[in-house]
Design a protein around this motif. Structure first.
Motif, PDB file in Angstrom:
ATOM      1  N   ALA A  62      85.655 -19.788 -19.203  1.00 38.71           N
ATOM      2  CA  ALA A  62      86.832 -19.845 -19.581  1.00 38.71           C
ATOM      3  C   ALA A  62      87.217 -21.193 -18.536  1.00 38.71           C
ATOM      4  CB  ALA A  62      88.423 -18.928 -19.237  1.00 38.71           C
ATOM      5  N   ALA A  63      87.457 -21.547 -17.578  1.00 37.58           N
ATOM      6  CA  ALA A  63      87.074 -22.573 -16.130  1.00 37.58           C
ATOM      7  C   ALA A  63      86.636 -23.270 -16.728  1.00 37.58           C
ATOM      8  CB  ALA A  63      86.835 -22.085 -14.938  1.00 37.58           C
ATOM      9  N   ASN A  66      88.758 -24.819 -19.296  1.00 40.86           N
ATOM     10  CA  ASN A  66      89.956 -25.727 -18.951  1.00 40.86           C
ATOM     11  C   ASN A  66      88.930 -27.468 -18.438  1.00 40.86           C
ATOM     12  OD1 ASN A  66      91.168 -26.759 -15.692  1.00 40.86           O
ATOM     13  ND2 ASN A  66      92.373 -25.263 -17.045  1.00 40.86           N
ATOM     14  N   THR A  80      91.394 -33.923  -8.632  1.00 39.40           N
ATOM     15  CA  THR A  80      91.187 -33.495 -10.016  1.00 39.40           C
ATOM     16  C   THR A  80      89.955 -34.295 -10.448  1.00 39.40           C
ATOM     17  OG1 THR A  80      92.488 -33.623 -10.950  1.00 39.40           O
ATOM     18  CG2 THR A  80      91.941 -31.294 -10.247  1.00 39.40           C
ATOM     19  N   ALA A 151      96.475 -14.065 -17.823  1.00 36.95           N
ATOM     20  CA  ALA A 151      95.226 -14.567 -18.692  1.00 36.95           C
ATOM     21  C   ALA A 151      94.459 -13.892 -17.089  1.00 36.95           C
ATOM     22  CB  ALA A 151      95.170 -15.425 -18.960  1.00 36.95           C
ATOM     23  N   GLY A 152      94.850 -14.721 -16.046  1.00 41.07           N
ATOM     24  CA  GLY A 152      94.443 -14.581 -14.798  1.00 41.07           C
ATOM     25  C   GLY A 152      94.918 -13.224 -13.605  1.00 41.07           C
ATOM     26  N   LEU A 158      91.175  -4.896 -16.397  1.00 38.45           N
ATOM     27  CA  LEU A 158      89.268  -5.236 -17.071  1.00 38.45           C
ATOM     28  C   LEU A 158      87.996  -4.427 -16.342  1.00 38.45           C
ATOM     29  CD1 LEU A 158      89.099  -8.842 -17.351  1.00 38.45           C
ATOM     30  CD2 LEU A 158      90.585  -7.278 -19.211  1.00 38.45           C
ATOM     31  N   MET A 204     104.945 -29.420 -14.886  1.00 37.66           N
ATOM     32  CA  MET A 204     105.326 -28.231 -13.953  1.00 37.66           C
ATOM     33  C   MET A 204     106.111 -28.717 -13.231  1.00 37.66           C
ATOM     34  SD  MET A 204     102.204 -27.034 -14.409  1.00 37.66           S
ATOM     35  CE  MET A 204     100.746 -26.877 -14.532  1.00 37.66           C
TER      36      MET A 204
HETATM   37  C1  LIG Z   1      87.947 -13.830 -18.655  1.00 37.38           C
HETATM   38  C2  LIG Z   1      89.636 -14.762 -17.817  1.00 37.38           C
HETATM   39  C3  LIG Z   1      89.562 -12.962 -16.911  1.00 37.38           C
HETATM   40  C4  LIG Z   1      90.165 -15.421 -17.515  1.00 37.38           C
HETATM   41  C5  LIG Z   1      91.161 -16.345 -16.565  1.00 37.38           C
HETATM   42  C6  LIG Z   1      90.224 -17.611 -15.597  1.00 37.38           C
HETATM   43  C7  LIG Z   1      90.439 -17.790 -15.164  1.00 37.38           C
HETATM   44  C8  LIG Z   1      89.647 -18.791 -14.353  1.00 37.38           C
HETATM   45  C9  LIG Z   1      92.118 -18.011 -14.187  1.00 37.38           C
HETATM   46  C10 LIG Z   1      92.107 -18.506 -13.046  1.00 37.38           C
HETATM   47  C11 LIG Z   1      94.113 -19.946 -13.647  1.00 37.38           C
HETATM   48  C12 LIG Z   1      93.728 -20.384 -13.155  1.00 37.38           C
HETATM   49  C13 LIG Z   1      92.865 -21.720 -11.552  1.00 37.38           C
HETATM   50  C14 LIG Z   1      94.320 -22.077 -12.761  1.00 37.38           C
HETATM   51  C15 LIG Z   1      94.516 -23.094 -12.990  1.00 37.38           C
HETATM   52  O1  LIG Z   1      94.283 -24.208 -13.733  1.00 37.38           O
HETATM   53  P1  LIG Z   1      94.748 -25.090 -13.658  1.00 37.38           P
HETATM   54  O2  LIG Z   1      94.378 -26.123 -14.976  1.00 37.38           O
HETATM   55  O3  LIG Z   1      96.656 -25.574 -14.296  1.00 37.38           O
HETATM   56  O4  LIG Z   1      94.465 -25.669 -13.052  1.00 37.38           O
HETATM   57  P2  LIG Z   1      93.627 -27.328 -12.066  1.00 37.38           P
HETATM   58  O5  LIG Z   1      94.637 -28.817 -12.156  1.00 37.38           O
HETATM   59  O6  LIG Z   1      93.280 -27.374 -10.670  1.00 37.38           O
HETATM   60  O7  LIG Z   1      92.492 -27.765 -13.008  1.00 37.38           O
END
Ligand SMILES: CC(C)=CCC/C(C)=C/CC/C(C)=C/COP(=O)(O)OP(=O)(O)O
Ligand code: HEM
Length: 302
Positions: A62-63, A66, A80, A151-152, A158, A204
């Motif tokens: 999932a990450a 993303n 980033t 989700a997080g 789980l 945001m």
């Molecule tokens: C299967 C399962 C349990 C899935 C969940 C997976 C997961 C990695 C959740 C973490 C949420 C997270 C880090 C959000 C930040 O995203 P963002 O895009 O806002 O932050 P960024 O700018 O750092 O990418």
């Protein structure tokens, strides 16, 4: 030759970075707590191992999605900018293949060695984060992280279903804790990085409603979190060690939220964000310690 060896090493690190390893480690701690609290005795490695591997692989997948979907946004923000895709270290095709492979592997591990309920719930979390949050909510509404936070927050459930194959209210309580923790966790960082998000045109909360309103929301969610953190004790799921430890953590977090709103210094928002990570980690370690140490001790003496 030397250059190729150097690049192979760089690639390995790039793939690891795609999985957001530190976030996934904390997610796995919350999953482990779900596993352990689902049973009064130690669950056994034949469940713990495949559950952790499967949930870890699907979270990492999932990450990675993303990273893929957000590569253009990530290129516009200082925080980033140096990620594997914007820096050009990996191609989108590499990332998609990697995410598909580890995601499928994770699903297979859960389906074969855990149970189908856990496999599908983990898949739903993957879709929730990679598709619903990343592709849609993040760009659509300042409530993105509140809804997407589900989700997080899922991993404790789980973990629990991996053991029992059913959805227990105590597992939902653990999900509620992470769900309520997410807004203060993220908005503290968003206050610190508000200019970055405005530059990347991501709606945001601090960008759409201002820093002061966001700080008020952080304080309100932190109060709500403190109340929800009392519930494991109130419903008899956890004992005194948890109650005392979690109360200290809640007060500490509240002090940060109060300071951020009413007496902020330059780095208060970032310090609160960093603290949020330690706070959640400590809270879940406390749940574990309480489960294995305090509860049997109280039962023995009581
Ligand atoms: C299967 C399962 C349990 C899935 C969940 C997976 C997961 C990695 C959740 C973490 C949420 C997270 C880090 C959000 C930040 O995203 P963002 O895009 O806002 O932050 P960024 O700018 O750092 O990418
Ligand atoms: C929608 C929900 C969430 C959002 C929007 C969010 C957002 C973020 C962001 C933007 C960062 C900064 C990453 C960086 O510095 O590059 C971060 C860091 C972090 N988050 Fe979250 N987060 C969410 C949920 C969670 C959850 C559920 C957990 C674990 C239970 C978690 C654990 C962490 C950890 C451990 C870090 C530090 C990562 C590092 O230092 O590399 N987050 N989060």
């Amino acid at each position: 030759m030397t250059e190729m060896t150097y690049k192979r090493h760089a690639n390995w690190r790039d793939y690891l970075e795609l999985t957001k390893p530190r976030v996934v480690l904390l997610l796995l701690l919350t999953a482990l707590v779900g596993i352990c609290l689902a049973s009064p005795t130690w669950v056994g490695w034949e469940i713990v191992l495949p559950a952790m591997v499967g949930i870890g692989l699907m979270s990492g997948s999932a990450a990675a999605v993303n990273h893929l979907v957000d590569r253009h946004i990530d290129a516009r923000m200082a925080r980033t900018l140096r990620r594997p895709l914007p820096s050009g270290n990996l191609s989108p095709r590499h990332v998609l293949t990697f995410a598909a492979v580890i995601g499928t592997l994770g699903f297979i591990v859960l389906a074969l060695w855990v149970n189908m309920l856990t496999a599908w719930l983990t898949f739903a979390s993957l879709v929730g984060y990679a598709i619903v949050y990343t592709m849609y909510l993040k760009r659509a509404t300042p409530q993105n992280i509140v809804i997407g936070g589900l989700a997080g927050a899922a991993p404790p459930l789980l973990g629990w279903t991996a053991v029992t194959n059913d959805i227990h209210p105590h597992a939902i309580l653990l999900v509620m804790i992470v769900f309520t923790w997410t807004p203060p966790h993220f908005w503290a960082l968003a206050v610190h990085r508000a200019k970055d998000y405005a530059k990347a045109e991501i709606p945001m909360l601090p960008v759409t409603h201002g820093i002061e309103f966001t700080k008020t929301c952080i304080l309100l969610y932190t109060i709500l979190l403190a109340i929800i953190c009392l519930l494991p004790y109130i419903v008899g799921m956890s004992g005194l060690i948890y109650l005392i430890g979690s109360s200290v953590l809640s007060i500490w977090f509240l002090v940060y939220a109060w300071k951020l709103k009413f007496a902020p210094k330059k780095h208060t928002a970032y310090r609160m964000f960093t603290f949020s990570i330690w706070q959640l980690m400590a809270l879940f370690v406390l749940l574990l310690v309480d489960h294995y140490v305090a509860t049997p001790a109280l039962q023995l003496t009581g």
